[in-house]
Design a protein around this motif. Sequence first.
Motif, PDB file in Angstrom:
ATOM      1  N   LEU A 127       0.818  -1.208   0.000  1.00 17.28           N
ATOM      2  CA  LEU A 127       0.000   0.000   0.000  1.00 17.28           C
ATOM      3  C   LEU A 127       0.851   1.257   0.000  1.00 17.28           C
ATOM      4  CD1 LEU A 127      -2.813  -1.098   2.475  1.00 17.28           C
ATOM      5  CD2 LEU A 127      -3.037  -0.697   0.027  1.00 17.28           C
ATOM      6  N   ALA A 128       2.092   1.143   0.492  1.00 21.79           N
ATOM      7  CA  ALA A 128       2.992   2.305   0.443  1.00 21.79           C
ATOM      8  C   ALA A 128       3.353   2.674  -0.987  1.00 21.79           C
ATOM      9  CB  ALA A 128       4.256   2.024   1.260  1.00 21.79           C
ATOM     10  N   LEU A 129       3.122   1.729  -1.932  1.00 25.05           N
ATOM     11  CA  LEU A 129       3.368   2.051  -3.335  1.00 25.05           C
ATOM     12  C   LEU A 129       2.495   3.200  -3.813  1.00 25.05           C
ATOM     13  CD1 LEU A 129       3.591  -1.537  -4.900  1.00 25.05           C
ATOM     14  CD2 LEU A 129       5.471   0.069  -4.556  1.00 25.05           C
ATOM     15  N   ILE A 130       1.283   3.289  -3.260  1.00 27.18           N
ATOM     16  CA  ILE A 130       0.372   4.372  -3.661  1.00 27.18           C
ATOM     17  C   ILE A 130       0.964   5.711  -3.265  1.00 27.18           C
ATOM     18  CG2 ILE A 130      -1.940   5.313  -3.374  1.00 27.18           C
ATOM     19  CD1 ILE A 130      -2.904   2.484  -2.772  1.00 27.18           C
ATOM     20  N   ARG A 131       1.456   5.825  -2.012  1.00 23.29           N
ATOM     21  CA  ARG A 131       2.055   7.077  -1.556  1.00 23.29           C
ATOM     22  C   ARG A 131       3.283   7.431  -2.403  1.00 23.29           C
ATOM     23  NH1 ARG A 131       3.257   5.589   3.171  1.00 23.29           N
ATOM     24  NH2 ARG A 131       1.527   6.470   4.385  1.00 23.29           N
ATOM     25  N   ARG A 132       4.111   6.421  -2.700  1.00 24.41           N
ATOM     26  CA  ARG A 132       5.320   6.689  -3.462  1.00 24.41           C
ATOM     27  C   ARG A 132       4.986   7.085  -4.901  1.00 24.41           C
ATOM     28  NH1 ARG A 132       7.836   2.425  -1.498  1.00 24.41           N
ATOM     29  NH2 ARG A 132       7.624   1.133  -3.350  1.00 24.41           N
ATOM     30  N   ALA A 133       3.982   6.439  -5.493  1.00 24.49           N
ATOM     31  CA  ALA A 133       3.611   6.763  -6.871  1.00 24.49           C
ATOM     32  C   ALA A 133       3.059   8.171  -6.993  1.00 24.49           C
ATOM     33  CB  ALA A 133       2.587   5.751  -7.384  1.00 24.49           C
ATOM     34  N   VAL A 134       2.407   8.674  -5.936  1.00 29.49           N
ATOM     35  CA  VAL A 134       1.796  10.011  -5.988  1.00 29.49           C
ATOM     36  C   VAL A 134       2.812  11.102  -5.693  1.00 29.49           C
ATOM     37  CG1 VAL A 134       0.075  11.520  -4.920  1.00 29.49           C
ATOM     38  CG2 VAL A 134      -0.494   9.137  -5.442  1.00 29.49           C
TER      39      VAL A 134
ATOM     40  N   ARG B   9      -8.460  -6.867   6.791  1.00 28.57           N
ATOM     41  CA  ARG B   9      -8.791  -7.518   8.055  1.00 28.57           C
ATOM     42  C   ARG B   9     -10.194  -8.107   8.053  1.00 28.57           C
ATOM     43  NH1 ARG B   9      -4.952  -6.295  11.846  1.00 28.57           N
ATOM     44  NH2 ARG B   9      -3.543  -4.574  11.324  1.00 28.57           N
ATOM     45  N   ASP B  10     -11.097  -7.565   7.231  1.00 28.83           N
ATOM     46  CA  ASP B  10     -12.467  -8.066   7.198  1.00 28.83           C
ATOM     47  C   ASP B  10     -12.632  -9.255   6.258  1.00 28.83           C
ATOM     48  OD1 ASP B  10     -12.121  -6.832   4.807  1.00 28.83           O
ATOM     49  OD2 ASP B  10     -13.662  -5.297   5.099  1.00 28.83           O
ATOM     50  N   GLY B  11     -11.533  -9.791   5.733  1.00 26.18           N
ATOM     51  CA  GLY B  11     -11.588 -10.970   4.894  1.00 26.18           C
ATOM     52  C   GLY B  11     -11.624 -10.683   3.415  1.00 26.18           C
ATOM     53  N   ARG B  12     -11.751  -9.456   3.016  1.00 28.42           N
ATOM     54  CA  ARG B  12     -11.803  -9.132   1.596  1.00 28.42           C
ATOM     55  C   ARG B  12     -10.390  -9.085   1.011  1.00 28.42           C
ATOM     56  NH1 ARG B  12     -14.732  -3.616   1.095  1.00 28.42           N
ATOM     57  NH2 ARG B  12     -13.418  -3.202   2.930  1.00 28.42           N
ATOM     58  N   THR B  13     -10.325  -9.258  -0.286  1.00 29.14           N
ATOM     59  CA  THR B  13      -9.064  -9.154  -1.014  1.00 29.14           C
ATOM     60  C   THR B  13      -9.212  -8.041  -2.061  1.00 29.14           C
ATOM     61  OG1 THR B  13      -8.620 -11.507  -0.709  1.00 29.14           O
ATOM     62  CG2 THR B  13      -7.378 -10.360  -2.431  1.00 29.14           C
ATOM     63  N   ILE B  14      -8.290  -7.095  -2.020  1.00 24.91           N
ATOM     64  CA  ILE B  14      -8.345  -5.920  -2.900  1.00 24.91           C
ATOM     65  C   ILE B  14      -7.160  -5.982  -3.851  1.00 24.91           C
ATOM     66  CG2 ILE B  14      -8.390  -3.403  -3.022  1.00 24.91           C
ATOM     67  CD1 ILE B  14     -10.814  -4.604  -1.678  1.00 24.91           C
ATOM     68  N   ALA B  15      -7.444  -5.750  -5.119  1.00 27.89           N
ATOM     69  CA  ALA B  15      -6.387  -5.599  -6.127  1.00 27.89           C
ATOM     70  C   ALA B  15      -6.358  -4.134  -6.555  1.00 27.89           C
ATOM     71  CB  ALA B  15      -6.641  -6.505  -7.325  1.00 27.89           C
ATOM     72  N   PHE B  16      -5.170  -3.535  -6.535  1.00 27.56           N
ATOM     73  CA  PHE B  16      -5.076  -2.114  -6.885  1.00 27.56           C
ATOM     74  C   PHE B  16      -3.907  -1.901  -7.845  1.00 27.56           C
ATOM     75  CE2 PHE B  16      -2.083  -2.386  -3.384  1.00 27.56           C
ATOM     76  CZ  PHE B  16      -1.054  -1.540  -3.778  1.00 27.56           C
ATOM     77  N   GLY B  17      -3.919  -0.757  -8.440  1.00 23.04           N
ATOM     78  CA  GLY B  17      -2.841  -0.348  -9.342  1.00 23.04           C
ATOM     79  C   GLY B  17      -2.802   1.166  -9.444  1.00 23.04           C
ATOM     80  N   THR B  18      -1.713   1.696  -9.978  1.00 26.36           N
ATOM     81  CA  THR B  18      -1.551   3.147 -10.171  1.00 26.36           C
ATOM     82  C   THR B  18      -1.144   3.416 -11.605  1.00 26.36           C
ATOM     83  OG1 THR B  18       0.774   3.081  -9.482  1.00 26.36           O
ATOM     84  CG2 THR B  18      -0.882   3.511  -7.768  1.00 26.36           C
ATOM     85  N   GLU B  19      -1.551   4.577 -12.091  1.00 23.84           N
ATOM     86  CA  GLU B  19      -1.249   4.974 -13.465  1.00 23.84           C
ATOM     87  C   GLU B  19      -0.892   6.464 -13.460  1.00 23.84           C
ATOM     88  OE1 GLU B  19      -0.713   4.182 -17.499  1.00 23.84           O
ATOM     89  OE2 GLU B  19      -1.402   2.753 -15.968  1.00 23.84           O
ATOM     90  N   PRO B  20       0.359   6.824 -13.829  1.00 24.20           N
ATOM     91  CA  PRO B  20       0.712   8.250 -13.877  1.00 24.20           C
ATOM     92  C   PRO B  20      -0.003   8.943 -15.032  1.00 24.20           C
ATOM     93  CG  PRO B  20       2.516   6.903 -14.705  1.00 24.20           C
ATOM     94  CD  PRO B  20       1.495   5.950 -14.160  1.00 24.20           C
ATOM     95  N   LEU B  21      -0.516  10.138 -14.782  1.00 24.92           N
ATOM     96  CA  LEU B  21      -1.240  10.908 -15.786  1.00 24.92           C
ATOM     97  C   LEU B  21      -0.325  11.982 -16.377  1.00 24.92           C
ATOM     98  CD1 LEU B  21      -4.669  11.308 -13.971  1.00 24.92           C
ATOM     99  CD2 LEU B  21      -3.943   9.534 -15.594  1.00 24.92           C
ATOM    100  N   PRO B  22      -0.619  12.460 -17.566  1.00 20.92           N
ATOM    101  CA  PRO B  22       0.283  13.416 -18.226  1.00 20.92           C
ATOM    102  C   PRO B  22       0.464  14.732 -17.465  1.00 20.92           C
ATOM    103  CG  PRO B  22      -1.241  12.454 -19.809  1.00 20.92           C
ATOM    104  CD  PRO B  22      -1.700  12.015 -18.457  1.00 20.92           C
ATOM    105  N   ASP B  23      -0.535  15.166 -16.699  1.00 23.65           N
ATOM    106  CA  ASP B  23      -0.431  16.449 -16.008  1.00 23.65           C
ATOM    107  C   ASP B  23       0.266  16.341 -14.664  1.00 23.65           C
ATOM    108  OD1 ASP B  23      -2.342  14.984 -14.756  1.00 23.65           O
ATOM    109  OD2 ASP B  23      -3.819  16.603 -14.595  1.00 23.65           O
ATOM    110  N   GLY B  24       0.878  15.216 -14.361  1.00 26.14           N
ATOM    111  CA  GLY B  24       1.570  15.046 -13.089  1.00 26.14           C
ATOM    112  C   GLY B  24       0.718  14.392 -12.025  1.00 26.14           C
TER     113      GLY B  24
END
Length: 889
Positions: free
Chosen positions: A548-555, A574-589
Amino acid sequence: MRRKKRLFWVTSLATCAPAALMAQDGAVDTAAAGIDPLIIAGAGAVALTVASILWAFRVSAATRHQALRWSNKLAEMEARLEKADAVLSAHPGLVLVWEDDNNAVKEGWGEPKILGGPAALASLLSFSNTDQDPSALPVDQLLNSLGDLRIEDESENEPQSLREKVHDLRAHGVAFSGAVVTSDGRSIELDGRVAGGQVALWLTDPAVRMVEDGAIIGAFRERATDLHGSHALLERSPLPAWRRNGDLALVWVNRAYVEAVEATSAAEVIRQQIELDPSIKNVAGNAAVERKATEGRIIINSRGERRVLRVIESPLHGSGDAALGGFAIDATELDKTKADLRQHIEANQRTLDQIQTAVAIFGASQNLIYHNRAFQELWDIDDAALSGRTYHGEILDQLRFDGKLPEPADYDQWKAQQLALYTEEVGPPGSERDADAPDEIWHLPDGRTIRLAKQRHPLGGIMAAFEDITEKVSLEAQYNTQISVQKATLNNLTEAVAVFGADGSLRLYNKAFRQLWRLNAKALDKKPHVDAIASSFIAKALDGDEKLALIRRAVTSKLPEDRKPVSGVEVSLRDGRTIAFGTEPLPDGATLAHFLNITDSKEREKELKERNAILENADRLKSKFVDHVSYQLRTPLSTIIGFSEMLDGQMFGVLNDRQKDYVASVLSASYHLRDLINDVIDLAAIDAGKLELDRRETDIRALLENAATFAALKAEDTQIALTVDCPKNIGAANIDERRIKQVLFNLLSNAFAYTGAAGGVTLGASRSDGVVKLWVEDTGRGISPEDGAKVFDAFVSRGPSAGAGLGLSLVERFVSLHGGWTRMDSEEGEGARVTCYLPEAAPQQAAATPPTETTKKPPRPKKPAAKKATKAKTPRKRRAKATAPRAAE
């Protein structure tokens, strides 16, 4: 004068009386003795006495008169002496007068007469040193204090002391002039002169003289000081300066002039008459004729640099050779600045001519002084209307007359508002502009929308910028609509989306994002920083803090390795769910973060993996079973074929026709079964990854002719025309000849099976772009789209002539092993065409089952492929047909 004449006559008489007596004595000697000598002597004595008395009276009167005269002269001279003393006493210094003879010179300072004013005397006596000889006279103390000081005289190389100078003055009458500097830095001026039989030493304290000088002398000295200072200032000035005589010849130049013409000295410049530039003489001539200062501009090369000089020649009112004076001001930087400014203005004008915004500049008198091309195009104004002196109000009137301006209710008032900026009070800078909104928006009758921005010009007047924002307004409306649509779209997505700006703050999010992470909407509307949101994510995660720290670093990070797209990162909550996430840099920063709840997908994936493991195990068992059974079938089949061939060869006796037909049928069925078993073994070997290719350089043309030769009998039996379409110079390719022959035999068998009598089959090849294409085309009944989608699958067959469904499957597998792919183009009733694409330089590839690359394009009018035909007209022909493919191997 009369007194002098009387005195002369008395003196003459007194002188002549004894002469007369002597003459009388002579006469007595010569004359008769008739006169008594005593009488004559007495008469002479009486006469002498009378003359003496008369002379005495006269002398006494003259003496009294002369004494009176000399008394008057003495009084007059005493008065003059008193006046001279008074004049000398008024001198702002001290005057020492010596009347000594030569012997007195050797006795030291002597006893000079002291003259001068009391202030000067007191000032100079302050320099005396009383410690040396307290009993000495004040003048001796002063002279002793100054006697050893050197007199500064520019005409002497080795200055002498005051004592030596005074000695030479008193002994030899050598005059001198100069000054001595005391120990406290004060200067005393000295002048020694011979006056008749006397010598005088003038000592002057400049401080007292400056105090006591006045009127003409003070002014003269002040002007002389100013003149000397001005001359020194001109000499040291960095500006070249010079003087000319009446003939315009140089008579004096300063140091800067010498450096400018790169001469060695001022004397050389005067001697050679070196001018800064020959054209300066014309300027000097005009100044001499017009009797006023005249300016000129010259360009010279001084010390390797180009210099622009502003030259000024002025007539002088002094005497002597000072007829004209001049100086040169270095205007190089000014000239360069003007050139740069001119280029800057031209560049700005060219820039304004290129922009889309119409710009017009009006002067302080409201006249148009500049407009760019966009202004003329915007309002469609002729060149003639703008070429003369055109005013702002006139342009507005003309545009209104042409129907190009808005139609206000009161045009006069509207026009006055447009021109009000010329006359209203000037406020602070920027007060006439509103930075948050355009000055005015004009909606023109032709449907255009114009934005007008006005501001005061720094040089007076105003500058107006007209921007056609019709398209901008339309685009803005479309943009707002699109934003609304996008927001609605995002809110209806099942995937959670959040956009973080370059500063790390939350810019945009949808409902799924808020619901997925169970965040407060009010808190999100405050645009929190990514640190706060990432901390909330980490608090809810079971593991994956670093993920999840990847989100902070990517931003927040600006490093290239952190500004790369990331996807498919899974985190368990912790509630049993599984989340898949990703980040995509946009042209305006900014950075787009997307999240998806994959809890159900993970469960399905787990189930599919378990099922896939079961299927893979079953497939391995199937392949093992097929392989085992195939090899077990080959041994008895070989025995059957061997004994049948022996019977067919009548090795044990002659057979009748019926027996021959039975034996031929047994052989044909045995060969067909052998081919099926071989195909199954090949397919099993490919699926097991055990089939390897034997690549060699193979001639493509020869390969096709060989395949056509073995298929000729089948073509003759089925009455189908077989054609080979291959260039003779097609060349060779690195392929497994045996497997490609098998591919061609399978394709030809299918084509013959699906093509009726009198049909045609074409076997062709071509080469292009590093790929060798082999194809078989027929004019048969074709294949339906439903069957065409599964035509390369194993054990799938359709139609009355269909076989076991291994032919095309093996074709596709063998071509894939070569690094190529297959493609079928077919329509029902229009025939079919199967094309195999073989790369000339196939990559290294393991003998494993490659992915199917069957390409099915839209139907084209080609002839479909067919399955194998098993029926023969005669037993012999059937046997030959059956043995041909295997013999080719």
